[in-house]
Every structure is written in C-alpha cells, then in structure tokens.
Design an enzyme around this catalytic site. Structure first.
Site, PDB file in Angstrom:
ATOM      1  N   ARG A 235       0.742  -1.189   0.156  1.00 55.04           N
ATOM      2  CA  ARG A 235       0.212   0.117  -0.009  1.00 55.04           C
ATOM      3  C   ARG A 235       0.923   1.264   0.099  1.00 55.04           C
ATOM      4  NH1 ARG A 235      -4.094  -1.807  -1.904  1.00 55.04           N
ATOM      5  NH2 ARG A 235      -6.305  -1.966  -0.807  1.00 55.04           N
ATOM      6  N   GLU A 264      -4.118   8.099  -7.086  1.00 54.13           N
ATOM      7  CA  GLU A 264      -4.410   7.034  -8.344  1.00 54.13           C
ATOM      8  C   GLU A 264      -5.839   7.556  -9.294  1.00 54.13           C
ATOM      9  OE1 GLU A 264      -3.519   2.975  -7.371  1.00 54.13           O
ATOM     10  OE2 GLU A 264      -1.620   3.458  -6.716  1.00 54.13           O
ATOM     11  N   HIS A 283       0.204   0.827 -10.707  1.00 53.41           N
ATOM     12  CA  HIS A 283      -0.573  -0.017 -10.085  1.00 53.41           C
ATOM     13  C   HIS A 283      -0.918  -1.511 -10.771  1.00 53.41           C
ATOM     14  CE1 HIS A 283      -3.197  -0.410  -6.268  1.00 53.41           C
ATOM     15  NE2 HIS A 283      -2.651  -1.529  -6.555  1.00 53.41           N
TER      16      HIS A 283
END
Length: 325
Positions: A235, A264, A283
C-alpha cells in the site's frame, strides 16, 4: 440444506465484472447481478432498488458506499486490501474473504523485476536513452542485503525468490518474534531504522491499516545508504512518500520503483513524474491473463467451505488489522 446453497450475488468491479460473471455463470445456486462503473465502487448509488444481495464481489469501495446496502452476509474481495472497508461502512457482521492468494506470483515477480530495473540501470535503456558503449552503473543483487517489509503470502514469495538469486534477506515483521523461514534473518519493525544502514534495498509488501502507516518512515529512509533502492508493491500509505521524494532529489538514494501511489491515477502534473531516479508503475503488479478465472475460483472455494460448514479458507482475519505478517 445450507444457508449458503442459494445466493443472490452482486458483482461490482469496473474492469473484471463481465469476466467474473462468465466464469461463475451456471454454478449451482448462484443468481448473479452486475453493477459496472468506476473504482472505487458505489453499489448503493447504482440504484439497486429493493435488491438485497446475499453476497457481494468487488475490489474497492468508496467512503460510505456500503452503508446503505441491505442484505449482504458475505463480501468477497477480488484483491487483497481491506483498509477501505471501514470507511465504506461495511457492517460488522459481514463475513469478508479476499483473493489474496491469487496475485502472489505475479506481484512477487513484479517486485523482483522492479529491483532488477533499478540495480541493472535498465530504466534509461528502456526509454531509449543513449550511453557510452561498455558503460554501466549496474550492481549485483546476488550478495546484496535486501529487507522485505511484510511476511504475508507476497512477502514470503519475494523473500524466496531473492534468496534463490543469492541475496541476503531480512524479513521485517510486526515484532520479529517468529523467524520467517524464507528469510536469512527476521527483525521487528521497531528495529528497522537501526538496521537501515546495512540494507542495499528495501521492498515493501505491506497491507494498509493503522499498524503499517509510514512503516518505511522518514527515519528509516534517512538511515539507508546512498546506493540503496526502494521498491513498493504494498500500500502507498506504508511509505512516507514526501520523504522518499526528498531523498531522491537530494541524491541520498539511488532509485525507487513504486507501483502504488498516494493518488491514483497520478495526475499528469503530479510531482512524481519529475522526481529523479523514480520509476512510476501504474498499479499493475497484480495483473496477469488468468486473473479473473483465478478470482472466480477463489470465490467458489470459499463458497464450498461455507456450504460444508467450515471456516472459509481466505477469511480476511489479521488483514483487517493491517498486520505485518
């Protein structure tokens, strides 16, 4: 008969919903309904009316998005993180299972690839950068000392791969009390800053949660040697991002590879794009072609456990506390 024999299942996932439904369609006792939209999902805002699903399958849920959803006894997450569930308003009596076993190999390979990208000085080559023949800033992973934050499924998979490559591995867990079999040494998080000067690289594999915020802190980053590299596939909240940016700008670290970010998607004008030595990954460490089928299989395995009267094998458990493993 079991309470789990016949279920109304709401599938809400922006990128995987249709593939999940295709994989689950025809399974006995499942009545499927799809809500597609942006992530994080907000099934209540989708206008479900009087629909009361017994189970929900999804990835991430926005703040308050589950508070008005009546009916579900079970939430199965297509990913691993559960830190978004409390702000989303998930009821305390809802069973939570995850797909944490699904991306283990993909993320572990990606983390090691990120380390190689940095240690072998490949980022410039991949972008078409020209350099003098026979010149290289590459260093060896073999013989280096790499700290891995977190010893869950992914952390242990990263450790085993690094050990096979000849690296000296240090597993960082909550208290360091139980040795991690895949690591040469195990230390507690409280001792990380004191050990930082001896690390050539750090790989973050931590879940989110109050116990892991800034695990890779300003103090730890300041203690790393200037040749050290940082990789994070856990994370974003587990890294003091601003302190990391500052260290890279000042030349106090050799490079960083981040697959997760505080915002994001990263805006086009975000400062991260301009930080020297930082490789931005969108990601995607967890992605691989068989992911939807594997997530569907994980859901069905847990359903089979429930129908047999057994505890589901992928119950969130310690993940809800943001454990270090």
């Amino acid at each position: 008969m079991s309470d789990w024999d016949c279920l109304d299942v709401l599938v809400t996932h922006c990128g995987m919903a249709r593939e999940l439904v295709a994989a689950l369609d025809g399974q006995a006792g499942l009545r499927l309904r799809v809500v597609e939209g942006a992530e994080p999902a907000d099934p209540v805002a989708a206008g479900l009316g009087d629909y009361r699903p017994d189970a929900v399958i999804g990835y991430q849920f926005g703040p308050g998005s589950l508070r008005g959803l009546a009916g579900p006894r079970w939430l199965h997450l297509t990913g691993t993180g559960v830190d978004h569930l409390q702000p989303a308003g998930l009821g305390p009596d809802v069973l939570v299972t995850t797909s944490s076993r699904v991306p283990v190999t993909a993320v572990a390979e990606y983390a090691v690839a990120g380390l190689f990208l940095l240690t072998k000085d490949l980022a410039g080559l991949a972008s078409g950068q020209r350099r003098a023949w026979f010149s290289s800033a590459a260093t060896l992973v073999a013989g280096s000392t790499v700290g891995v934050l977190g010893a869950g499924r992914i952390g242990r998979a990263v450790l085993s791969r690094l050990s096979a490559l000849g690296a000296r591995t240090v597993a960082v867990t909550r208290d360091g009390a139980s040795p991690v079999a895949e690591a040469a040494r195990t230390i507690g998080l409280a001792g990380l800053a004191a050990e930082a000067a001896g690390l050539d690289a750090v790989i973050g594999c931590l879940p989110g949660g109050p116990g892991t915020v800034y695990a890779l802190s300003r103090e730890v980053l300041a203690g790393l040697p200037a040749h050290a590299r940082v990789v994070n596939v856990g994370r974003a909240s587990t890294v003091d991002t601003e302190a990391l940016y500052e260290a890279l700008r000042a030349g106090r670290l050799a490079g960083a590879f981040l697959d997760v970010h505080d915002v994001e998607p990263l805006p086009a004008d975000h400062e991260a794009w301009q930080v020297p030595g930082l490789v931005v990954s969108p990601h995607c460490a967890f992605r691989f072609p068989g992911e939807p089928a594997a997530v569907a299989a994980a859901f069905l395995d847990n359903l089979d456990d429930l129908r047999r009267g057994q505890a589901p094998r992928d119950r969130a458990g310690w993940l809800l506390e943001g454990s270090l493993g």
